[in-house]
Design an enzyme around this catalytic site. Sequence first.
Site, PDB file in Angstrom:
ATOM      1  NE  ARG A  72       4.167  -3.957  -2.461  1.00  0.00           N
ATOM      2  CZ  ARG A  72       4.000  -4.211  -1.153  1.00  0.00           C
ATOM      3  NH1 ARG A  72       5.028  -4.122  -0.327  1.00  0.00           N
ATOM      4  NH2 ARG A  72       2.830  -4.561  -0.679  1.00  0.00           N
ATOM      5  NE  ARG A 128      -1.342  -2.985   0.008  1.00  0.00           N
ATOM      6  CZ  ARG A 128      -0.367  -2.179  -0.457  1.00  0.00           C
ATOM      7  NH1 ARG A 128      -0.568  -1.459  -1.541  1.00  0.00           N
ATOM      8  NH2 ARG A 128       0.788  -2.139   0.146  1.00  0.00           N
TER       9      ARG A 128
HETATM   10  P1  AMP Z   1       2.774  -6.506   2.553  1.00  0.00           P
HETATM   11  O1  AMP Z   1       4.032  -6.700   1.762  1.00  0.00           O
HETATM   12  O2  AMP Z   1       2.943  -6.829   4.027  1.00  0.00           O
HETATM   13  O3  AMP Z   1       2.137  -5.163   2.321  1.00  0.00           O
HETATM   14  O4  AMP Z   1       1.735  -7.607   2.031  1.00  0.00           O
HETATM   15  C1  AMP Z   1       1.315  -7.603   0.682  1.00  0.00           C
HETATM   16  C2  AMP Z   1       0.046  -8.423   0.551  1.00  0.00           C
HETATM   17  O5  AMP Z   1       0.292  -9.794   0.961  1.00  0.00           O
HETATM   18  C3  AMP Z   1      -1.125  -7.978   1.387  1.00  0.00           C
HETATM   19  O6  AMP Z   1      -1.841  -6.908   0.796  1.00  0.00           O
HETATM   20  C4  AMP Z   1      -1.951  -9.265   1.449  1.00  0.00           C
HETATM   21  O7  AMP Z   1      -2.602  -9.507   0.200  1.00  0.00           O
HETATM   22  C5  AMP Z   1      -0.874 -10.335   1.580  1.00  0.00           C
HETATM   23  N1  AMP Z   1      -0.527 -10.571   2.997  1.00  0.00           N
HETATM   24  C6  AMP Z   1       0.672 -10.360   3.590  1.00  0.00           C
HETATM   25  N2  AMP Z   1       0.633 -10.685   4.882  1.00  0.00           N
HETATM   26  C7  AMP Z   1      -0.637 -11.101   5.135  1.00  0.00           C
HETATM   27  C8  AMP Z   1      -1.331 -11.547   6.300  1.00  0.00           C
HETATM   28  N3  AMP Z   1      -0.728 -11.625   7.492  1.00  0.00           N
HETATM   29  N4  AMP Z   1      -2.632 -11.902   6.170  1.00  0.00           N
HETATM   30  C9  AMP Z   1      -3.248 -11.845   4.994  1.00  0.00           C
HETATM   31  N5  AMP Z   1      -2.679 -11.412   3.842  1.00  0.00           N
HETATM   32  C10 AMP Z   1      -1.379 -11.041   3.912  1.00  0.00           C
END
Ligand code: AMP
Length: 233
Positions: free
Chosen positions: A173, A184
């Site tokens: 990713r 993060r």
């Molecule tokens: P994830 O796949 O859940 O790790 O999400 C990847 C990225 O998507 C995160 O690092 C944020 O940039 C964005 N993202 C996903 N869900 C959220 C959320 N609930 N609030 C804000 N940004 C989000």
Amino acid sequence: MPSDLIGARPVHPGARLVVLGKQGAGKGTQAVRLSRHYVVPHVATGDTFRAAIRSGSEFGVIAKRYLDAGDLVPDEVVIGVVKERLTHPDASHRGFVLDGFPRTVGQAEALEKILAPFSLDVVLNLDVPTEAVLTRLASRRVCSSCGANYSVPDKLPKVPRICDVCGGDVVQRDDDTEAAIERRLELYERETAPLVSWYAQRKLLATVNGTGELDDVTDRIVDEIDRRKREAV
Ligand code: AMP
């Protein structure tokens, strides 16, 4: 699908679930399993943003900036996306597994309003030590088409870099770089960790040990959800 694991259990379809946990805690993997077990949609905000980025839409171009930097997409944007998805009949009738949302107290408050007069059944907090998630994130590979998870070197696709499930490209990713991971995890501690006590106060929180074999983790989670669903009847 771990049908041999949870297929033997009585299934009680329908559940409104949130899965919390640090990046790399295994939220996505367990959320997919739970969505199949309880026959509810898996709603993963990160997947929604990655799909928008792949489509090249205007929304995707904006989202990419946040994702690549490891920053959070603004609350109002994410809340709008989730609200729209939860009004679809599959989610509004049977329930859902939310993966990656809420990530801030503001998002949790918005979710409460979206669901009213109903409430969540359980908020699962997948507990995995930071050292373990760092190792998992460094070795994580994903299918850029269907999101299937792989890892180096023990769970690689049968054909190098080609997804076993859909034939898509298996890649690292863009936000699994050292700098973005650091950002993060920092945001997780600052914005998302407070949700653990927020949901504990509302008696919705179940902290589950997220280490060990995948099937064992799923087993622990399903035990906890079913116990709470029984108590709620
Ligand atoms: P994830 O796949 O859940 O790790 O999400 C990847 C990225 O998507 C995160 O690092 C944020 O940039 C964005 N993202 C996903 N869900 C959220 C959320 N609930 N609030 C804000 N940004 C989000």
